[in-house]
Motif scaffolding. Structure first.
Motif, PDB file in Angstrom:
ATOM      1  N   TYR A   1       0.806  -1.223   0.000  1.00 25.39           N
ATOM      2  CA  TYR A   1       0.000   0.000   0.000  1.00 25.39           C
ATOM      3  C   TYR A   1       0.838   1.272   0.000  1.00 25.39           C
ATOM      4  O   TYR A   1       0.288   2.370  -0.012  1.00 25.39           O
ATOM      5  N   LEU A   2       2.166   1.126   0.024  1.00 26.36           N
ATOM      6  CA  LEU A   2       3.038   2.289  -0.180  1.00 26.36           C
ATOM      7  C   LEU A   2       3.398   2.413  -1.658  1.00 26.36           C
ATOM      8  O   LEU A   2       3.712   3.493  -2.143  1.00 26.36           O
ATOM      9  N   VAL A   3       3.355   1.291  -2.343  1.00 25.54           N
ATOM     10  CA  VAL A   3       3.556   1.242  -3.794  1.00 25.54           C
ATOM     11  C   VAL A   3       2.387   0.469  -4.382  1.00 25.54           C
ATOM     12  O   VAL A   3       1.765  -0.349  -3.684  1.00 25.54           O
ATOM     13  N   PRO A   4       2.059   0.676  -5.655  1.00 23.05           N
ATOM     14  CA  PRO A   4       0.990  -0.110  -6.273  1.00 23.05           C
ATOM     15  C   PRO A   4       1.316  -1.602  -6.218  1.00 23.05           C
ATOM     16  O   PRO A   4       2.487  -1.995  -6.295  1.00 23.05           O
ATOM     17  N   ASP A   5       0.310  -2.437  -6.077  1.00 22.53           N
ATOM     18  CA  ASP A   5       0.527  -3.879  -5.943  1.00 22.53           C
ATOM     19  C   ASP A   5       1.370  -4.483  -7.069  1.00 22.53           C
ATOM     20  O   ASP A   5       2.259  -5.307  -6.787  1.00 22.53           O
ATOM     21  N   PRO A   6       1.146  -4.110  -8.340  1.00 27.37           N
ATOM     22  CA  PRO A   6       1.984  -4.683  -9.396  1.00 27.37           C
ATOM     23  C   PRO A   6       3.461  -4.314  -9.232  1.00 27.37           C
ATOM     24  O   PRO A   6       4.342  -5.084  -9.603  1.00 27.37           O
ATOM     25  N   VAL A   7       3.725  -3.136  -8.676  1.00 25.81           N
ATOM     26  CA  VAL A   7       5.104  -2.711  -8.437  1.00 25.81           C
ATOM     27  C   VAL A   7       5.716  -3.553  -7.323  1.00 25.81           C
ATOM     28  O   VAL A   7       6.877  -3.980  -7.408  1.00 25.81           O
ATOM     29  N   LEU A   8       4.940  -3.804  -6.275  1.00 25.39           N
ATOM     30  CA  LEU A   8       5.417  -4.652  -5.178  1.00 25.39           C
ATOM     31  C   LEU A   8       5.757  -6.047  -5.692  1.00 25.39           C
ATOM     32  O   LEU A   8       6.816  -6.609  -5.357  1.00 25.39           O
ATOM     33  N   ASP A   9       4.889  -6.602  -6.525  1.00 22.36           N
ATOM     34  CA  ASP A   9       5.139  -7.928  -7.088  1.00 22.36           C
ATOM     35  C   ASP A   9       6.403  -7.925  -7.944  1.00 22.36           C
ATOM     36  O   ASP A   9       7.190  -8.883  -7.918  1.00 22.36           O
ATOM     37  N   TYR A  10       6.604  -6.853  -8.694  1.00 21.44           N
ATOM     38  CA  TYR A  10       7.790  -6.753  -9.556  1.00 21.44           C
ATOM     39  C   TYR A  10       9.061  -6.707  -8.710  1.00 21.44           C
ATOM     40  O   TYR A  10      10.058  -7.369  -9.028  1.00 21.44           O
ATOM     41  N   ILE A  11       9.031  -5.933  -7.640  1.00 19.74           N
ATOM     42  CA  ILE A  11      10.194  -5.829  -6.752  1.00 19.74           C
ATOM     43  C   ILE A  11      10.541  -7.190  -6.163  1.00 19.74           C
ATOM     44  O   ILE A  11      11.714  -7.583  -6.100  1.00 19.74           O
TER      45      ILE A  11
END
Length: 279
Positions: free
Chosen positions: A239-249
């Motif tokens: 919730y600090l970054v968009p979910d797709p970005v979290l998954d990418y990280i």
């Protein structure tokens, strides 16, 4: 007679590291658009995210291909914010004023191309025709000369605005061009007196009417730096970054203690370039 929209079309351009992109980066666009629309003078037609190239040499900067992919994932649900790869794919760092010039030129090129398409299609997209004095049908085209090219404005947070005071990060003539020829939309935060920054700068004061300071009603104390720190500490960033970005990280295992030391032996490219010019 149909009332014409006399508002000035605006494109909001936000260059930056996006290391990684956070929800606050996206909120800057929404807050700025609302503000400009509420003035009644502007109509925001597009938002552009422009990730910086690896040539910026910032400490801990992830590879451009990753930052570009993350920003593209972050805006996939937006109908008006887009990611432009032009700056990010450059080998060397591109100065912000040059990025602004490029996108302003792209607006002109896009309008010319659109006008040419209208002429070839007889302006069918407008689906309107009018009759001249000889009762012949004449396309009711909107001439390029009668249309204003959308204005590209720099969108930034107050930290970028504060950095204008550092001559080693910005060329003075570039600041003049940015605030006079393009304009700035700066989203402020508590604890920073942006009005004072304008008052204390002769250049910013001279072009103050072209600087829009926007107060963020709902504040988000989120930054890329804090996100990276949380990742190194093993703390959740959901919730600090968009979910797709979290998954990418997670998938690419980005932002470790080792990656944070990347470029630690290098000097930020603006400092190298501008300090050299001052000597």
């Amino acid at each position: 007679m149909e009332k014409t929209d006399e508002r000035t079309d605006v494109v909001l351009l936000a260059p930056g590291s996006y290391n990684p992109i956070t929800i606050r980066h996206l909120r800057l666009f929404e807050v700025a658009r609302d503000y400009l629309h509420f003035t009644g003078e502007y109509k925001v037609v597009k938002g552009i995210i422009s990730p910086v190239s690896d040539g910026y040499k910032k400490k801990g900067l992830a590879e451009g291909q990753h930052r570009l992919s993350m920003t593209q994932l972050a805006v996939q649900t937006s109908d008006w914010i887009k990611v432009d790869p032009w700056e990010c794919l450059m080998k060397d760092w591109t100065e912000t004023v040059e990025v602004l010039r490029h996108h302003q030129q792209q607006q002109l090129v896009g309008m010319i191309n659109e006008e040419n398409m209208d002429q070839k299609s007889g302006c069918r997209k407008h689906n309107e025709r009018k009759r001249d004095s000889s009762s012949q049908d004449v396309p009711n085209c909107i001439c390029l000369e009668c249309r204003a090219v959308p204005q590209v404005k720099l969108l930034c947070g107050v930290d970028v605005f504060e950095s204008f005071g550092n001559p080693n990060l910005w060329k003075p003539e570039h600041i003049v061009e940015i605030v006079s020829s393009f304009g700035v939309v700066c989203v402020t935060r508590n604890g920073v007196d942006a009005q004072k920054l304008i008052y204390e700068s002769d250049v910013l004061w001279r072009y103050r009417n072209n600087i829009h300071l926007v107060e963020e009603g709902i504040t988000h104390d989120v930054s890329s730096t804090k996100v990276r720190l949380s990742l190194r500490r093993g703390i959740s960033i959901r919730y600090l970054v968009p979910d797709p970005v979290l998954d990418y990280i997670k998938t690419h295992k980005l932002y470790s203690k080792e990656s944070e030391e990347k470029n630690s032996d290098l000097v930020l490219e603006p400092l190298v370039r501008y300090t050299k010019n001052l000597q």
